[in-house]
Design a protein around this motif. Sequence first.
Motif, PDB file in Angstrom:
ATOM      1  N   ALA A  37       9.625  16.625 -47.755  1.00  0.00           N
ATOM      2  CA  ALA A  37       9.016  17.736 -48.482  1.00  0.00           C
ATOM      3  C   ALA A  37       8.374  18.678 -47.483  1.00  0.00           C
ATOM      4  O   ALA A  37       7.934  18.258 -46.398  1.00  0.00           O
ATOM      5  N   CYS A  38       8.337  19.959 -47.847  1.00  0.00           N
ATOM      6  CA  CYS A  38       7.747  20.995 -46.996  1.00  0.00           C
ATOM      7  C   CYS A  38       6.704  21.762 -47.803  1.00  0.00           C
ATOM      8  O   CYS A  38       6.895  22.000 -49.001  1.00  0.00           O
ATOM      9  N   GLY A  39       5.629  22.167 -47.150  1.00  0.00           N
ATOM     10  CA  GLY A  39       4.566  22.890 -47.832  1.00  0.00           C
ATOM     11  C   GLY A  39       4.781  24.391 -47.820  1.00  0.00           C
ATOM     12  O   GLY A  39       5.461  24.941 -46.954  1.00  0.00           O
ATOM     13  N   LEU A  40       4.169  25.067 -48.791  1.00  0.00           N
ATOM     14  CA  LEU A  40       4.208  26.529 -48.907  1.00  0.00           C
ATOM     15  C   LEU A  40       2.790  27.057 -48.788  1.00  0.00           C
ATOM     16  O   LEU A  40       1.880  26.555 -49.450  1.00  0.00           O
ATOM     17  N   ASN A  41       2.606  28.079 -47.939  1.00  0.00           N
ATOM     18  CA  ASN A  41       1.274  28.608 -47.676  1.00  0.00           C
ATOM     19  C   ASN A  41       1.315  30.121 -47.530  1.00  0.00           C
ATOM     20  O   ASN A  41       2.356  30.699 -47.209  1.00  0.00           O
ATOM     21  N   PHE A  42       0.153  30.756 -47.717  1.00  0.00           N
ATOM     22  CA  PHE A  42       0.094  32.208 -47.593  1.00  0.00           C
ATOM     23  C   PHE A  42       0.396  32.670 -46.174  1.00  0.00           C
ATOM     24  O   PHE A  42       0.901  33.780 -45.963  1.00  0.00           O
ATOM     25  N   ILE A  43       0.122  31.835 -45.176  1.00  0.00           N
ATOM     26  CA  ILE A  43       0.452  32.241 -43.814  1.00  0.00           C
ATOM     27  C   ILE A  43       1.954  32.466 -43.667  1.00  0.00           C
ATOM     28  O   ILE A  43       2.394  33.321 -42.889  1.00  0.00           O
ATOM     29  N   ASP A  44       2.768  31.750 -44.458  1.00  0.00           N
ATOM     30  CA  ASP A  44       4.217  31.953 -44.430  1.00  0.00           C
ATOM     31  C   ASP A  44       4.565  33.370 -44.895  1.00  0.00           C
ATOM     32  O   ASP A  44       5.475  34.011 -44.353  1.00  0.00           O
ATOM     33  N   VAL A  45       3.839  33.851 -45.901  1.00  0.00           N
ATOM     34  CA  VAL A  45       4.040  35.207 -46.403  1.00  0.00           C
ATOM     35  C   VAL A  45       3.644  36.234 -45.342  1.00  0.00           C
ATOM     36  O   VAL A  45       4.348  37.224 -45.115  1.00  0.00           O
ATOM     37  N   LEU A 231     -29.433  35.717 -43.455  1.00  0.00           N
ATOM     38  CA  LEU A 231     -28.999  34.760 -42.435  1.00  0.00           C
ATOM     39  C   LEU A 231     -27.810  33.919 -42.906  1.00  0.00           C
ATOM     40  O   LEU A 231     -27.454  32.936 -42.258  1.00  0.00           O
ATOM     41  N   GLY A 232     -27.189  34.310 -44.020  1.00  0.00           N
ATOM     42  CA  GLY A 232     -26.041  33.566 -44.519  1.00  0.00           C
ATOM     43  C   GLY A 232     -24.807  33.771 -43.651  1.00  0.00           C
ATOM     44  O   GLY A 232     -24.734  34.688 -42.830  1.00  0.00           O
ATOM     45  N   MET A 233     -23.823  32.901 -43.866  1.00  0.00           N
ATOM     46  CA  MET A 233     -22.604  32.896 -43.049  1.00  0.00           C
ATOM     47  C   MET A 233     -21.392  33.300 -43.887  1.00  0.00           C
ATOM     48  O   MET A 233     -21.127  32.725 -44.936  1.00  0.00           O
ATOM     49  N   MET A 234     -20.670  34.298 -43.405  1.00  0.00           N
ATOM     50  CA  MET A 234     -19.420  34.729 -44.013  1.00  0.00           C
ATOM     51  C   MET A 234     -18.257  34.151 -43.207  1.00  0.00           C
ATOM     52  O   MET A 234     -18.134  34.417 -42.007  1.00  0.00           O
ATOM     53  N   ILE A 235     -17.414  33.334 -43.863  1.00  0.00           N
ATOM     54  CA  ILE A 235     -16.229  32.790 -43.221  1.00  0.00           C
ATOM     55  C   ILE A 235     -15.026  33.498 -43.827  1.00  0.00           C
ATOM     56  O   ILE A 235     -14.658  33.241 -44.976  1.00  0.00           O
ATOM     57  N   SER A 236     -14.425  34.393 -43.071  1.00  0.00           N
ATOM     58  CA  SER A 236     -13.237  35.116 -43.516  1.00  0.00           C
ATOM     59  C   SER A 236     -12.032  34.416 -42.906  1.00  0.00           C
ATOM     60  O   SER A 236     -11.812  34.497 -41.703  1.00  0.00           O
ATOM     61  N   PHE A 237     -11.235  33.718 -43.746  1.00  0.00           N
ATOM     62  CA  PHE A 237     -10.170  32.895 -43.169  1.00  0.00           C
ATOM     63  C   PHE A 237      -8.790  33.219 -43.723  1.00  0.00           C
ATOM     64  O   PHE A 237      -7.849  32.442 -43.560  1.00  0.00           O
ATOM     65  N   GLY A 238      -8.632  34.393 -44.341  1.00  0.00           N
ATOM     66  CA  GLY A 238      -7.314  34.782 -44.839  1.00  0.00           C
ATOM     67  C   GLY A 238      -7.308  36.204 -45.356  1.00  0.00           C
ATOM     68  O   GLY A 238      -8.356  36.856 -45.452  1.00  0.00           O
ATOM     69  N   ASN A 239      -6.104  36.689 -45.705  1.00  0.00           N
ATOM     70  CA  ASN A 239      -5.918  38.096 -46.078  1.00  0.00           C
ATOM     71  C   ASN A 239      -4.988  38.239 -47.279  1.00  0.00           C
ATOM     72  O   ASN A 239      -4.091  39.076 -47.286  1.00  0.00           O
ATOM     73  N   ALA A 240      -5.170  37.436 -48.334  1.00  0.00           N
ATOM     74  CA  ALA A 240      -4.217  37.437 -49.439  1.00  0.00           C
ATOM     75  C   ALA A 240      -4.058  38.811 -50.076  1.00  0.00           C
ATOM     76  O   ALA A 240      -2.982  39.165 -50.564  1.00  0.00           O
TER      77      ALA A 240
END
Length: 324
Positions: A37-45, A231-240
């Motif tokens: 089996a192979c996975g599908l992810n937004f990074i593929d797009v 002082l909060g943390m923003m984690i930006s980890f994608g661009n959908a």
Amino acid sequence: MARTAIIEAPGGPEQLVIVDREVGEPGPGQIRIRHHACGLNFIDVYQRSGLYPLQMPLALGMEAAGVVEAVGEGVTHLKVGDRAAYAAAPPGAYTEARVMNAAQVCPLPDGISFDEGAAMMLKGLTVQYLFRRTTPIAKGDTVLFHAAAGGVGLIACQWAKSEGIRLIGTAGTDEKCALALEHGADACINYRGGDWVAKVRELTGGRGVDVVMDAVGKDTFDGSLDSLRPLGMMISFGNASGPVPPFNLATLGAKGSLKITRPTLFTHIADHATCQQMARELFDKVLSGAVKIRIDQRFPLDRVADAHRALEARQTTGQTVLLP
């Protein structure tokens, strides 16, 4: 030979074609793996569209699970016949079999199926680094997680619940919000239903959240900053929704001395020992029942273009796998 999904130029899902490619033998530090089996992810797009430019022709896919068929010199953590799963660069997982570097390939416990292994590695390891390796997050902290009913989101909801972390999710429909709540989110906001930032503030008594985890990008970025406590943390980890436009760094000071980071999974798993430890932590969560891998879509490899269309149209929930 192995049937493999490739693109010869960036573009839409119609660029994906199936070809036969020679597999070959593993060299030093490599293995040959036969995928189940192979996975599908937004990074593929992102790679298919050209947002992340790569050399053509390109075999897509960043994660899969299967059985090790051959082992090159120097590989000690895997042997022929082992069940294994991985998320790893370079791409090339949309295939029946491949030769690849062994360092990021992980032994897959018997209690986890091949479909689950293929569906969970990239998304699950992403959740691991978000909660364990990016910024300190303690029991009782509040996290805002966008796209909480997606593949990463449903794992994140369960992970947060298992560690006593309050997770406020967002999603695009009431049905998706219900799914996030079912998987452990403390609250979920339908962002099409009005001012979601105001609702985050209401849910936190006006304080804001400790951490935002945002893989949506352009459409949610400004609101994510406005949802943080000082002082909060923003984690930006994608661009959908598209890449975040340039912004004035002084904005972070004006909004409460905020912190921001743009991590990638592949930086975190580049070291072999770190990757294997992260995977063991993920497998432990799944084997304990704290995290269940929900696979809502399965496509044969021949229909990989349809899988991409469904993902981009936000018609998927949970995880999607391709079956060679």
